[in-house]
Structures are given as C-alpha cells and as structure tokens.
Design a protein around this motif. Structure first.
Motif, mmCIF file in Angstrom:
data_model
loop_
_atom_site.group_PDB
_atom_site.id
_atom_site.type_symbol
_atom_site.label_atom_id
_atom_site.label_comp_id
_atom_site.label_asym_id
_atom_site.label_seq_id
_atom_site.Cartn_x
_atom_site.Cartn_y
_atom_site.Cartn_z
ATOM 1 N N LYS A 174 -7.188 -1.129 0.225
ATOM 2 C CA LYS A 174 -7.307 -0.224 -0.852
ATOM 3 C C LYS A 174 -8.836 0.203 -1.118
ATOM 4 C CE LYS A 174 -6.823 -3.198 -5.000
ATOM 5 N NZ LYS A 174 -6.188 -3.378 -6.052
ATOM 6 N N THR A 182 2.176 9.470 0.644
ATOM 7 C CA THR A 182 2.573 7.987 0.234
ATOM 8 C C THR A 182 4.362 7.901 0.665
ATOM 9 O OG1 THR A 182 3.490 8.887 -1.813
ATOM 10 C CG2 THR A 182 1.272 8.064 -1.761
ATOM 11 N N LEU A 213 0.818 -1.188 -0.028
ATOM 12 C CA LEU A 213 0.011 0.154 -0.161
ATOM 13 C C LEU A 213 0.825 1.318 0.018
ATOM 14 C CD1 LEU A 213 -3.092 0.674 0.378
ATOM 15 C CD2 LEU A 213 -2.777 0.752 2.645
ATOM 16 N N GLN A 254 -10.054 -5.428 0.860
ATOM 17 C CA GLN A 254 -8.642 -5.092 0.767
ATOM 18 C C GLN A 254 -8.621 -3.628 1.349
ATOM 19 O OE1 GLN A 254 -7.424 -5.193 -3.326
ATOM 20 N NE2 GLN A 254 -7.344 -7.329 -3.237
#
Length: 157
Positions: A82, A104, A5, A80
C-alpha cells in the motif's frame, strides 16, 4: 498480505486484467494481480492511452516490496504494498502513468454479478461502457504485443 489489498484481483491472468482495466477505461486506473509466469511475483497493471502497462512487484529477502520501473529510474523499496502504491500515485515515478483510479475487488465483485444477471454482456445501465470496451480491448491487447522493448518496462506475461 496481498489479500488485504483492495486492488488485488488474484490469479486472473493478463487478458482478464486488461479487460478489467479497459472496462474502467480511465487513464491511470490500476489493479494488482498474480504473475502468470513467475510464482510469488505480482503484477501492477495501469491503463494509459488505451495500453496496459504491467510492472512486476517483488518482495526481497528482507520483506520489502519494489516495482520494476522504467530503465534509469532508481528502484525504491517499501515495507508494504500500500505504501508502494501511494508513492506511485505521484507523477514521474517511473511508471507510464501515475496510479489514479483503483479498480478494487468490490468493483470486481459487482461487475461479476452484473455479468451473470445480464448474461455475457454488461447491464443496460452500462451500455456506453460496453461500446467503449468493444473499441478498446483489442487495442489494449494489440498494444501490449507491439510495444517497443524500452517501453515494455519488464512486463509480466
């Protein structure tokens, strides 16, 4: 799993997570980190009006993921993480703020490199962010401690 991720920052701790969000500074910026206090639990952290709101992400026995949201909001399960993040990018989902701006791992690595190149401060090209950090970081930390219980929404510690 979590390592794949882009917004996963690993076991960075609450204070470092808050610092990274304050460095971005935009309402709705977010990241995922390991919980400081509970093993196998992750924290979804989002910045909203200078405060960092933290929500526990847990995997159930069936392998589905859920976030601890505001009281009164039905818990939703996702296969998931995400998919969970995508759902919480919409308003009114039980978070203080929709997830708008991912912080990120790539941004983290770049910031880490800049800090080593410039000593303990940010590079001169980011001096406006540096002054923002000096103003916001104490406020974010203070806000985390002073929130009412109903606003805490099961914060990770």
């Amino acid at each position: 799993m979590m390592e794949n991720l882009a917004v996963y920052h690993g076991p960075i701790g609450k204070e470092e997570g808050e610092r990274r969000l304050a460095q971005d500074g935009r309402d709705g910026c977010y990241l995922v980190r390991n919980s400081d206090s509970v093993s196998d639990v992750f924290c979804l952290c989002v910045l909203c009006k200078g405060f960092v709101y933290t929500y526990r992400l847990q995997k159930d026995a069936a392998g589905s993921w859920a976030a601890d949201t505001s009281p009164g909001v039905q818990k939703r399960y996702f296969r998931q993480v995400k998919n969970l993040i995508a759902a919480f990018q919409k308003p009114q989902q039980g978070l203080a703020m929709p997830l708008l701006y991912p912080v990120t791992a790539q941004v983290r690595a770049q910031t880490h490199t800049e800090q080593h190149m410039a000593g303990d401060s940010l590079s001169p090209t980011n001096s406006s962010q540096n002054s923002y950090l000096q103003q916001q970081s104490p406020k974010a930390a203070k806000g985390q401690k002073n929130r009412k219980k109903t606003e805490a929404m099961q914060a990770c510690r």
